[in-house]
Design a protein around this motif. Structure first.
Motif, short mmCIF file in Angstrom:
data_model
loop_
_atom_site.label_atom_id
_atom_site.label_comp_id
_atom_site.label_asym_id
_atom_site.label_seq_id
_atom_site.Cartn_x
_atom_site.Cartn_y
_atom_site.Cartn_z
N GLY A 98 32.68 31.95 40.13
CA GLY A 98 33.20 33.28 39.85
C GLY A 98 34.64 33.49 40.27
N ALA A 99 35.18 32.55 41.06
CA ALA A 99 36.57 32.65 41.50
C ALA A 99 37.53 31.87 40.61
CB ALA A 99 36.71 32.15 42.94
N LEU A 100 37.01 31.04 39.71
CA LEU A 100 37.88 30.25 38.85
C LEU A 100 38.55 31.13 37.80
CD1 LEU A 100 35.53 27.18 38.27
CD2 LEU A 100 37.44 27.35 39.87
N ASP A 109 34.22 42.48 40.47
CA ASP A 109 34.94 42.49 41.75
C ASP A 109 35.41 41.07 42.06
OD1 ASP A 109 34.43 45.22 42.21
OD2 ASP A 109 32.44 44.73 42.99
N PRO A 110 36.66 40.91 42.50
CA PRO A 110 37.14 39.56 42.79
C PRO A 110 36.34 38.92 43.92
CG PRO A 110 38.68 41.23 43.61
CD PRO A 110 37.68 41.94 42.77
N VAL A 111 36.06 37.64 43.77
CA VAL A 111 35.29 36.92 44.79
C VAL A 111 36.10 36.78 46.07
CG1 VAL A 111 34.19 34.72 45.33
CG2 VAL A 111 33.94 35.71 43.05
N PHE A 112 37.37 36.42 45.93
CA PHE A 112 38.28 36.30 47.05
C PHE A 112 39.42 37.31 46.87
CE2 PHE A 112 36.62 31.82 46.63
CZ PHE A 112 35.78 31.89 47.73
N PRO A 113 40.18 37.61 47.93
CA PRO A 113 41.27 38.57 47.79
C PRO A 113 42.22 38.23 46.64
CG PRO A 113 40.90 38.06 50.10
CD PRO A 113 40.01 37.13 49.32
N THR A 139 28.07 28.23 44.71
CA THR A 139 27.55 29.52 44.22
C THR A 139 28.50 30.16 43.22
OG1 THR A 139 28.44 31.01 45.94
CG2 THR A 139 26.32 29.94 46.38
N ARG A 140 28.09 31.33 42.74
CA ARG A 140 28.89 32.09 41.78
C ARG A 140 29.86 33.03 42.48
NH1 ARG A 140 25.47 35.28 37.88
NH2 ARG A 140 27.32 35.13 36.55
#
Length: 270
Positions: A98-100, A109-113, A139-140
């Motif tokens: 999910g962050a790619l 919602d963004p996975v990371f900032p 994980t996603r």
């Protein structure tokens, strides 16, 4: 049991965002650490060689070690890969799908900032074809799996596998628990989803007798000094897995689960 250092990295960068900076190693330091590994006589092997030994297959070469990278930061493509390729070293990259960047269907919602510099799906495809690089799942959306209900754990671990396999066109078998957290129930779901190995953290050496669904790793951080890293390469300064889960770990899980039920999650990085 012979200690097998499985090194865990996150970002390798000169200018990381503040949230990941404590878990970031500078490129020059990373290159020095690779030299330290070589000088120690350790032989870097692919993660699947360790897993095969743990499952009763061929034994590892003497003095083996493994390199792993979590999350999927873009610097793996720009900084880490050229160093590994030049030295002919294998590594496993665990990506949070999910962050790619660059593909429809990303989480709302963004996975990371937002300031995080993550790999794109296109870069992931090129890494999958790179010599010595194994792609694994993380994980996603990078949750603390051991605090989630069973249906959400399944969505994270099976959904991640499905997304990676659909994109890459082949099976992926290596998984890493976000934050290093798992439980017996989570490990059962990871196995049921088709993952044949899973890495934790545990700040310990792995071994041929370690649990292939809870492989111990040594986290390399910004404050990991030369002496500590050198000790790790000699099999010192950390316990050797397997060992029982301690009361402190169980209590910490109970505390995090309570916070999750109250919708006040504890944020960690791994």
């Amino acid at each position: 049991m012979t200690a097998v250092p499985v090194f865990l990295y996150h970002s390798v960068s000169y200018d990381p965002p503040s949230w990941i900076a404590p878990f970031t190693v500078g490129p020059r330091v990373f290159a020095e650490q690779l030299e330290t590994i070589a000088d120690s006589g350790l032989r870097l092997v692919p993660l699947h060689r360790l897993v095969a030994a743990q499952r009763g297959g061929p034994p590892l070469p003497a003095r083996s070690a493994v390199l792993t990278f979590d999350d999927g930061f873009a610097d793996f493509h720009s900084i880490v890969l050229p160093l590994l390729a030049r030295l002919g070293l294998p590594a496993t990259l665990f990506v949070t799908t999910g962050a790619l960047r660059g593909r429809a269907g990303a989480p709302v919602d963004p996975v990371f900032p937002p300031e995080s510099r993550m790999l794109s799906w296109r870069q992931l495809g090129s890494l999958d074809g790179a010599s010595g690089v194994e792609i694994g799942g993380h994980t996603r959306t990078h949750p603390q799996l051991d605090t989630l209900p069973a249906h959400r754990v399944w969505d994270e671990v099976a959904g991640c596998a499905g997304e990676l396999e659909d994109f890459l066109g082949h099976r992926v078998t290596s998984f890493a628990y976000p934050h290093g957290y798992s439980s017996a129930a989570v490990r059962d779901q990871v196995s049921a989803a088709g993952w044949t190995s899973a890495t934790a953290v545990r700040d310990a050496f792995s071994s041929a007798g370690d649990d292939p669904l809870r492989i111990a790793r040594l986290m390399v951080r910004a404050d990991t000094d030369r002496d500590r890293f050198r000790q790790w390469t000699t099999g010192a300064a950390a316990p050797v897995a397997p060992f029982p889960e301690g009361a402190r770990t169980k209590g910490w899980r109970a505390y995090r689960r309570m916070r999750a039920r109250l919708n006040v999650p504890y944020r960690a990085v791994s």
